[in-house]
Design an enzyme around this catalytic site. Structure first.
Site, mmCIF file in Angstrom:
data_model
loop_
_atom_site.group_PDB
_atom_site.id
_atom_site.type_symbol
_atom_site.label_atom_id
_atom_site.label_comp_id
_atom_site.label_asym_id
_atom_site.label_seq_id
_atom_site.Cartn_x
_atom_site.Cartn_y
_atom_site.Cartn_z
ATOM 1 N N CYS A 34 -7.096 33.636 16.587
ATOM 2 C CA CYS A 34 -6.205 32.533 16.984
ATOM 3 C C CYS A 34 -6.970 31.460 17.763
ATOM 4 O O CYS A 34 -7.391 31.697 18.899
ATOM 5 C CB CYS A 34 -5.068 33.133 17.818
ATOM 6 S SG CYS A 34 -4.098 31.952 18.746
ATOM 7 N N CYS A 37 -5.471 30.433 21.091
ATOM 8 C CA CYS A 37 -5.695 31.514 22.070
ATOM 9 C C CYS A 37 -7.066 31.361 22.722
ATOM 10 O O CYS A 37 -7.215 31.554 23.930
ATOM 11 C CB CYS A 37 -5.602 32.882 21.393
ATOM 12 S SG CYS A 37 -3.998 33.247 20.662
#
Length: 109
Positions: A34, A37
C-alpha cells in the site's frame, strides 16, 4: 528510519495489547503493498516518538491479520483507529497530515 516505539499488533495480541491497555492506543492498519501506507509511516513514527509514555502506537498488517480489521470494519488502508479503554474513540482513513492524527489523539488525552 522506523521508530522502535511503534509496536506490532496481531490478531493474537490485539485484545491484550490494545483493548486492555491502560493508555490510549493509536493503531495503523496497513499492508506492505500500500503506497499511502508507506507515505503515512514517517508520521506514525514521529507520533510514536512524541507521545511516548502517553499513547501506545502500533501497526496491524491486514494481510497477515485479517480478523482484527474485519472486526472494526476496516475497508480501506491506511486506516488509523484510536482506542481508549477498549473502545474506538475515532478513526481516519487515508494518508492524512500529522495535525489530523494529533487532533485524534487529543480527544483521548
Amino acid at each position: 528510519m522506523a521508530s522502535e516505539k511503534v509496536l506490532t499488533f496481531s490478531d493474537d495480541n490485539f485484545d491484550t495489547d490494545v483493548l486492555k491497555a491502560t493508555v490510549p492506543v493509536l493503531v495503523d492498519f496497513w499492508a506492505t503493498w500500500c503506497a499511502p501506507c508507506k507515505a503515512i509511516a514517517p508520521v506514525i513514527d514521529a507520533i510514536a516518538d512524541e507521545y511516548d509514555g502517553k499513547v501506545k502506537v502500533g501497526k496491524v498488517n491486514v494481510d497477515d491479520n485479517p480478523g482484527t480489521p474485519g472486526k472494526y470494519g476496516v475497508r480501506g488502508i491506511p486506516t488509523v483507529i484510536l482506542f481508549k479503554d477498549g473502545k474506538v474513540v475515532d478513526q481516519v482513513v487515508g494518508a492524512v497530515p500529522k495535525a489530523q492524527l494529533e487532533a485524534l489523539i487529543k480527544k483521548a488525552l
